[in-house]
Scaffold this active site. Structure first.
Site, mmCIF file in Angstrom:
data_model
loop_
_atom_site.group_PDB
_atom_site.id
_atom_site.type_symbol
_atom_site.label_atom_id
_atom_site.label_comp_id
_atom_site.label_asym_id
_atom_site.label_seq_id
_atom_site.Cartn_x
_atom_site.Cartn_y
_atom_site.Cartn_z
ATOM 1 N N SER A 312 0.808 -1.200 0.000
ATOM 2 C CA SER A 312 0.000 0.000 0.000
ATOM 3 C C SER A 312 0.849 1.262 0.000
ATOM 4 O O SER A 312 1.567 1.525 -0.951
ATOM 5 C CB SER A 312 -0.949 -0.048 1.190
ATOM 6 O OG SER A 312 -1.858 1.003 1.162
ATOM 7 N N ASP A 323 11.083 4.532 -9.489
ATOM 8 C CA ASP A 323 10.802 5.099 -10.803
ATOM 9 C C ASP A 323 11.589 6.368 -11.071
ATOM 10 O O ASP A 323 11.955 6.655 -12.220
ATOM 11 C CB ASP A 323 9.314 5.390 -10.947
ATOM 12 C CG ASP A 323 8.512 4.168 -11.359
ATOM 13 O OD1 ASP A 323 9.079 3.055 -11.347
ATOM 14 O OD2 ASP A 323 7.313 4.315 -11.679
ATOM 15 N N LYS A 337 -0.650 -4.075 -3.950
ATOM 16 C CA LYS A 337 -1.970 -3.492 -3.673
ATOM 17 C C LYS A 337 -2.066 -2.154 -4.382
ATOM 18 O O LYS A 337 -1.497 -1.175 -3.947
ATOM 19 C CB LYS A 337 -2.162 -3.331 -2.167
ATOM 20 C CG LYS A 337 -3.489 -2.692 -1.798
ATOM 21 C CD LYS A 337 -4.648 -3.589 -2.217
ATOM 22 C CE LYS A 337 -5.966 -3.017 -1.771
ATOM 23 N NZ LYS A 337 -6.297 -1.751 -2.407
#
Length: 432
Positions: A312, A323, A337
């Site tokens: 989460s 990223d 999730k």
């Protein structure tokens, strides 16, 4: 952009979830005092009708569902609650659920980090529907007993959990501090029994220390949960370690089931300059982007530890750091999730939690049911996992993932030393 609060808990440490909370998150019109039973059923139907992420409603004729349930006669709130639970179950979404007033009160209590029970984050396995441990909470009865991520709970006090609703399972596991519950666990092919004494659990969001290595002093920060106080504590930890002139950092998000997204956004801003963090996409394909505030506290090399219990809000932070090339991730694949839920309080003290959106990493990755794969994969044996959890050998010489994180940080530091220095922020500038 208005920052909304998210968190990754359901009542009694049940399912790892990112949530938007507060009546204003969907509609203020339903926050009226004491609706009647039939009105309550209709309110829930309309909230789902307007906001649920799947416009097909799990291939249901949703208007016919309303005619069925609103057309019934209800003599009590309890009958309405049962009807709502049946109606919600038609969506086939393990993250969309109805909370009766007592359960919703418990949910609100847990947002602040005040927990009671055995300290387990649970979820229904996406394929098998088995009641599965996401992560035990540090220093909780479950962690001390040696329950591990990915353990499957097959029985609660001798009762099979097969086909059991996750909320029913939670009600059986929860209880008054000092009382006991017996859990039967399937770990691989091994059946284990744990007799746990329930307790009040205090979550300490951030702990930190320095460690001398062959390449200099490094800062270690452990974040077990994204609570309301976590950003302030993370801020203090980073500034304190900066004053001690650490060369780089290891951020430990293992078995961190998530927490307030607001906390995740603030903590991401401490590690990165102006850059995207996460995007949310709702049923109408409307995208809402969140970015850092451009005031990072440090630009020193960073390695992040993750595992299957990192979920989460943890995945949002880890995904953003990966990223954007800000950190090297070490460990094992995260939980996976990528759905967002909203909690809508109702006038009688109950609430409906519903899936309203999906979230994506800055590069547009959908990690739902997939997770985030670390840059460097380091697995653990069951014995190593047990030692880390039960004997509290996290971030020691006996911790293979931490050892790899240190060596990876060393490589980053050597690479940085070989690069001409660029002007950057000083600690004095940061404090101002």
């Amino acid at each position: 952009m208005t920052t909304q609060k998210f968190f990754a808990r359901t009542v009694a440490m049940v399912a790892t979830t990112v949530l938007v909370t507060g009546a204003a998150s969907i509609s203020k019109s339903w926050a009226e005092p004491q609706p009647g039973p039939k009105q309550l059923v209709d309110q829930v139907w309309q909230i789902l009708d307007r906001n649920y992420v799947d416009g097909s409603f799990n291939q249901q004729d949703w208007k016919a569902v309303r005619q069925d349930y609103v057309g019934r006669s209800y003599s009590s709130k309890k009958q309405a609650y049962v009807a709502i639970q049946q109606m919600v179950a038609k969506l086939g979404d393990r993250y969309t659920e109805f909370f009766e007033p007592q359960a919703y009160n418990a949910l609100n209590t847990e947002i602040s980090g005040n927990l009671s029970g055995v300290g387990l984050e649970l979820a229904a396995n996406g394929k098998t529907k088995a009641l599965t441990v996401v992560a035990p909470i540090e220093k909780s009865p479950a962690a001390s007993a040696g329950i591990l991520p990915a353990d499957v709970i097959t029985k609660i006090n001798g009762r099979s959990t097969q086909g059991m609703n996750i909320n029913d399972a939670v009600k059986q596991i929860k209880g008054v501090a000092g009382t006991q519950v017996v859990l039967t666990i399937l770990r691989g092919k091994q059946n284990l029994t744990f007799k746990l004494t329930r307790a009040n659990i205090t979550i300490n969001p951030v702990s930190s220390r320095t460690e001398m290595t062959e390449f200099g002093k490094i800062g270690y920060i452990r974040l077990p949960e994204f609570t309301q106080t976590a950003p302030a504590e993370m801020n203090r930890a980073i500034l304190a370690l900066e004053k001690q002139q650490v060369k780089g950092y290891v951020l430990d998000l293992r078995s961190d089931p998530g927490g307030l997204l607001d906390a995740s956004l603030k903590i991401a801003s401490m590690w990165m300059e102006q850059t995207p963090i996460v995007s949310l996409v709702n049923r109408q394909a409307v995208k809402e982007r969140y970015e850092t505030d451009g005031r990072s506290l440090t630009n020193k090399p960073l390695v992040v530890l993750v595992d299957g219990g990192s979920a989460s809000a943890s995945e949002i932070l880890a995904g953003a750091l990966q990223d954007n090339g800000r950190a090297t991730l070490v460990g094992t694949r995260t939980f996976g999730k990528g759905l967002v839920q909203a909690v809508q309080p109702l006038g009688d003290g109950s609430a409906i939690k519903l899936t309203i959106a999906k979230y994506y990493t800055p590069k547009g990755r959908d990690i739902n049911h997939i997770g985030i794969t670390p840059d460097i994969v380091v697995g653990l044996t069951d014995d190593q996992k047990k030692n880390l959890v039960q004997k509290r050998q996290v971030a020691t010489a006996a911790d293979p993932q931490y050892a790899k994180a240190l060596s990876s940080l060393g490589q980053l530091l050597r690479a940085k030393a070989a690069t001409p220095r660029q002007p950057g922020k000083t600690l004095e500038t940061l404090v101002r």
